[in-house]
Enzyme design. Sequence first.
Site, PDB file in Angstrom:
ATOM      1  CG  HIS A 140      26.537  36.207  27.807  1.00  0.00           C
ATOM      2  ND1 HIS A 140      25.421  35.276  27.985  1.00  0.00           N
ATOM      3  CD2 HIS A 140      26.036  37.353  28.673  1.00  0.00           C
ATOM      4  CE1 HIS A 140      24.567  35.804  28.646  1.00  0.00           C
ATOM      5  NE2 HIS A 140      24.839  37.113  29.102  1.00  0.00           N
ATOM      6  CE  LYS A 194      32.039  44.932  38.343  1.00  0.00           C
ATOM      7  NZ  LYS A 194      33.066  45.816  37.655  1.00  0.00           N
ATOM      8  CB  THR A 198      29.462  38.531  39.782  1.00  0.00           C
ATOM      9  OG1 THR A 198      29.959  39.870  38.990  1.00  0.00           O
ATOM     10  CG2 THR A 198      30.164  37.487  38.739  1.00  0.00           C
ATOM     11  CD  GLN A 201      25.869  38.774  35.152  1.00  0.00           C
ATOM     12  OE1 GLN A 201      27.109  38.783  35.644  1.00  0.00           O
ATOM     13  NE2 GLN A 201      25.542  39.113  33.879  1.00  0.00           N
TER      14      GLN A 201
END
Length: 257
Positions: A140, A194, A198, A201
């Site tokens: 990434h 959290k 994710t 994203q």
Amino acid sequence: MVAQVAVSHNSADKRTEGWLLVHSPVPVSCVFLSYLLIMWIGPRLMAHRQPVNIRALLIAYYLAMVCLSAYTFYEFTASSWLAGYNLLCQTVDYSESPLALRMANACWWFYLSQVIELSDTIFIILWKRNSQLTFLHVYHHGCMIFNWWARVKYVAGGQSFLSGLINSLVHMLMYLYYGLAALGPHMHKQLRWKRCLTFMQLLQFFIVTAHAAYSLYIDCDFPLSMNMLVLCYALSLTALFTKFCLQNYLSNKNKKI
């Protein structure tokens, strides 16, 4: 069929030609090779050492990245809004107009932020969190700097803005989370989002994939090679992040009984 502009040396964006880390791929390639060297040497140097206490440095770094991400998000949003960008298909304005240059400048700052974010890996090594040095992490970070070098070099604006805008928003929230977590264990109980980060994203990769695919479908007047580059990269990240989510959040072995 709309004539597609081939990405070549002759089609480089003249406005960004002299900007830092843009003229040639050599400087950014050297940065990436140095990054790989640190990836190889760093864990070996730290193998028999205690983790370095870099909490204060991390907090300052995360705060700076929140500010930089907020800035690029604002600039992408303001520039595209004022210029009347079409979210589905937008050509590049290569003129010297204030709005066109503002968008090009936003693209460059976002590109620079991707180079700066390579520091994440250095901090992981110093903190001895080597389990985070995954293929996804390196892939990434590495691909982003070359991806955005090409965009700033050839297409500083147009379709390029959307993925930068979304990524800036996600990274602003991500670095805010990291900064709060770096304050100490007393903050961890307050940080229950959290998993949401994710999935945010992952959502951004779905959006960028769909956006690039749609641009190809309608034959958008944007360089075909760049649209293909974005589509392939977004597809690869979608696959890798989906695998990550399945392994870490949705697999039976990770479910709490």
